[in-house]
Design an enzyme around this catalytic site. Structure first.
Site, PDB file in Angstrom:
ATOM      1  N   HIS A 279     -13.947  46.654  -5.597  1.00 15.33           N
ATOM      2  CA  HIS A 279     -13.346  45.728  -4.678  1.00 15.33           C
ATOM      3  C   HIS A 279     -11.999  46.488  -4.426  1.00 15.33           C
ATOM      4  CE1 HIS A 279     -10.791  42.321  -3.500  1.00 15.33           C
ATOM      5  NE2 HIS A 279     -12.101  41.478  -3.130  1.00 15.33           N
TER       6      HIS A 279
ATOM      7  N   ASP B  64     -13.127  44.159 -14.465  1.00 20.04           N
ATOM      8  CA  ASP B  64     -13.040  43.191 -13.254  1.00 20.04           C
ATOM      9  C   ASP B  64     -14.213  42.053 -13.485  1.00 20.04           C
ATOM     10  OD1 ASP B  64     -12.907  41.639 -10.962  1.00 20.04           O
ATOM     11  OD2 ASP B  64     -13.093  43.285  -9.788  1.00 20.04           O
TER      12      ASP B  64
ATOM     13  N   GLN C  94     -16.323  38.152 -10.409  1.00 15.76           N
ATOM     14  CA  GLN C  94     -17.526  37.540 -10.041  1.00 15.76           C
ATOM     15  C   GLN C  94     -18.533  37.469 -11.096  1.00 15.76           C
ATOM     16  OE1 GLN C  94     -18.414  36.825  -7.074  1.00 15.76           O
ATOM     17  NE2 GLN C  94     -16.740  37.889  -5.704  1.00 15.76           N
TER      18      GLN C  94
ATOM     19  N   LYS D 175     -12.837  31.333  -8.440  1.00 17.53           N
ATOM     20  CA  LYS D 175     -14.189  31.356  -8.155  1.00 17.53           C
ATOM     21  C   LYS D 175     -14.996  30.662  -9.100  1.00 17.53           C
ATOM     22  CE  LYS D 175     -13.277  35.893  -6.314  1.00 17.53           C
ATOM     23  NZ  LYS D 175     -13.333  35.935  -4.602  1.00 17.53           N
TER      24      LYS D 175
ATOM     25  N   CYS E  23     -14.200  43.319   1.590  1.00 18.78           N
ATOM     26  CA  CYS E  23     -12.962  44.020   0.687  1.00 18.78           C
ATOM     27  C   CYS E  23     -13.670  45.227  -0.073  1.00 18.78           C
ATOM     28  CB  CYS E  23     -12.227  43.006  -0.318  1.00 18.78           C
ATOM     29  SG  CYS E  23     -11.573  41.677   0.439  1.00 18.78           S
TER      30      CYS E  23
END
Lengths: 145, 409
Positions: B121, B198, B201, B224, B364
């Protein structure tokens, strides 16, 4: 499908999307403008040829959705042969139209009128205005030269 | 897991959009919020709103307890050793920028390497580009396999003794692939580099154990995972965080302030300059309670089933291109796709007229879009409140989109 969608995807828009007018790059253009819409990835390259204050030729190419591509096609068609100042007036009219403002009835917008439905889809207005912003940028450069 | 009962917790889902029942398939962008979270935030403002860590008064103590209580919930959620390793930030972007601006700026020099992947991302690309530009370090990319997965051989070939930082997303927001971050962390450590994960997600959708992953830093966002916007987490190993300099200076993060010098509070507060995101942290704590009660393993299994169902049904639509591996076992709960001759914005607009919310654009991830040779794609992403019924409606919508546009072509 809903009549709402039919108001957006008018046949003439689809016709321009499928058969874009003035597609390509002018070899002898006086202005080349690259613009993109960073939030969605749509991209346009517009080349203009201005002589004695008149847009004598315009070509466009790029990538994007039906609305942005058809709008680019219609825009080049509309400004060819117009005085720079008249093309800029047309751009203002188009911007008003996107904001849902009433357009004077005496104005003959031709195919462009089909894009009126976009004003009801706020998320898509930026698609329709991309090519016009490129044109404004190019012609304002011309005015200042 | 009873989806009907879960849906009752999300009042927003019970509405019509454009005259059709809402089908929300954009949870990878942001998830919806359950009543439990909305009420926790409301309760904070109605009953205990006060600044933390300063007042002697009772409300101040209650607000501090609630804020620090949320930190303990996060600690447990990711199995960190101590709450000193849990820093509240504005979101994943701020968390990753903190690692880049503080750790990397101090430890990366000219000739060093930073390694990321092609699928990252923008928030896990640009901070590293900036570090590379400022320090003269080299930014390197682990390439992708044809199906969008990462091979450990490629990771071994890219990460070298000169590598100082490796930063990889655990789940791709476009390809849906689950990356072997634990194995990549091992390779990073063998080469003396730190491993940044990261987890934007992944944290909402699967159990995360930072000690098992043995990552050095891990970043994720509250919004999220059923929490509010504006709150996120940076996990870091204590011994690293202790040596790092804060990047924001002001109230809340100081120990002593002299005229020309100041000293910092201990961890984690030295990284939380200014009045913190109190309501956000409390909301995130409530979201963690909500998710933990249902069980992250149950959520992961549910989404996995939905992804497999969606892959099968969507692949059957004529003119469909699906990005990422077609093997559901390699995937989390999202499917990115394109329909031949229909631009994804047009797909999203036609679906929206049917009440179906999907994302369209470059997500993104412009370098990944170029790798996929697509300027834009559409994405349907699933969460615990989605069902097979939602996917059936999506597929119906896609068939209609196809028919609507086939009149033209």
């Amino acid at each position: 499908m809903s009549s709402n969608l039919d108001a957006l995807y008018r046949r003439v828009i689809m016709d321009h999307y499928k058969k874009p007018r003035n597609r390509g790059v002018l070899e002898d253009g006086s202005h080349t403008i690259n613009m993109n819409n960073p939030t969605c990835g749509d991209r346009i390259q517009l080349s203009l040829k201005v002589e004695d204050g008149i847009v004598v030729d315009a070509k466009q190419e790029g990538e994007g959705c039906s609305i942005s591509m058809s709008s680019a096609s219609m825009m080049t068609q509309a400004i060819k042969g117009k005085k720079v100042e008249d093309a800029l007036v047309l751009s203002k009219v188009f911007s008003d139209m996107m904001q849902g403002k009433e357009i004077g009835e005496d104005l003959d917008l031709g195919d462009i009128e089909a894009l009126q439905g976009v004003s009801k889809f706020p998320a898509r207005i930026k698609c329709a205005t991309l090519a016009w912003k490129a044109m404004e940028k190019g012609l304002k450069e011309e005015e200042h030269e | 897991m009873n989806i009907q009962d879960i849906r009752k917790q999300f009042p927003i889902l019970d509405q019509e959009v454009n005259g059709k029942p809402l089908v929300y398939l954009d949870s990878s962008a942001t998830s919806q919020k359950p009543l439990q979270v909305i009420e926790a935030i409301e309760k904070y403002y109605r009953e205990i709103n006060s600044n933390v860590h300063r007042g002697v008064h009772t409300l101040g103590t209650r607000a501090t307890d609630a804020y620090e209580g949320a930190r303990e919930k996060v600690r447990k959620f990711i199995n960190a050793k101590s709450t000193q390793e849990v820093i509240f930030t504005r979101g994943t972007t701020t968390s990753l920028n903190t690692v880049a601006a503080s750790y990397a700026a101090a430890n990366v020099k000219e000739g060093d390497e930073i390694v990321i992947t092609y699928m990252e991302h923008h928030s896990n690309i640009i901070p590293w580009q900036q570090v590379a530009r400022r320090t003269g370090a080299q930014l390197k990319y682990i390439p992708l396999q044809a199906d969008g997965t990462i091979s450990l051989d490629d990771a071994r070939a890219t990460i070298t003794a000169n590598t100082k930082v490796v930063s990889v997303m655990q789940v791709s927001n476009v390809l849906g692939v689950i990356n072997p971050v634990k194995e990549i962390a091992e390779i990073a450590h063998q080469n003396g580099a730190v491993m940044v994960v990261d987890a934007a997600q992944s944290a909402p959708h699967m159990k995360i154990d930072v000690q098992d992953l043995d990552c050095d830093f891990l970043a994720f966002s509250g919004h999220k995972m059923c929490g509010p916007t504006g709150i996120g987490v940076l996990y870091g190993k204590k011994q690293l965080l202790e040596k790092m300099e804060p990047i924001e200076f002001g109230g809340e993060m100081i120990d002593f302030v002299e005229l020309y010098e100041s000293t910092w509070k201990e961890l984690p507060w030295k990284f939380e300059g200014g009045t913190p995101i109190i309501a956000g942290a409390i909301g995130l704590g409530a979201a963690i309670d909500f998710l933990t009660e249902i069980g992250l393993d149950n959520i992961a299994e549910h989404e996995h089933r939905l992804a497999a169902y969606a892959l099968e049904k969507m692949a059957a639509v004529e003119g469909m291109t699906i990005y990422g591996p077609l093997d559901a076992a390699k995937r989390a709960g999202l499917v990115t796709f394109n329909l031949t001759d229909v631009h994804p914005h047009d797909v999203a607009t036609v679906l929206d007229a049917e009440g179906i919310a999907v994302r369209a654009g470059h997500h993104c991830a412009q370098p990944l879009m170029r790798w996929l040779k697509a300027t834009a794609t559409a994405r349907a992403s699933f969460y615990l409140y989605n069902s097979e019924d939602d996917i059936d409606k999506l597929v119906e919508g896609l068939v209609k989109t196809k028919e609507y546009f086939s009149d033209v072509f």
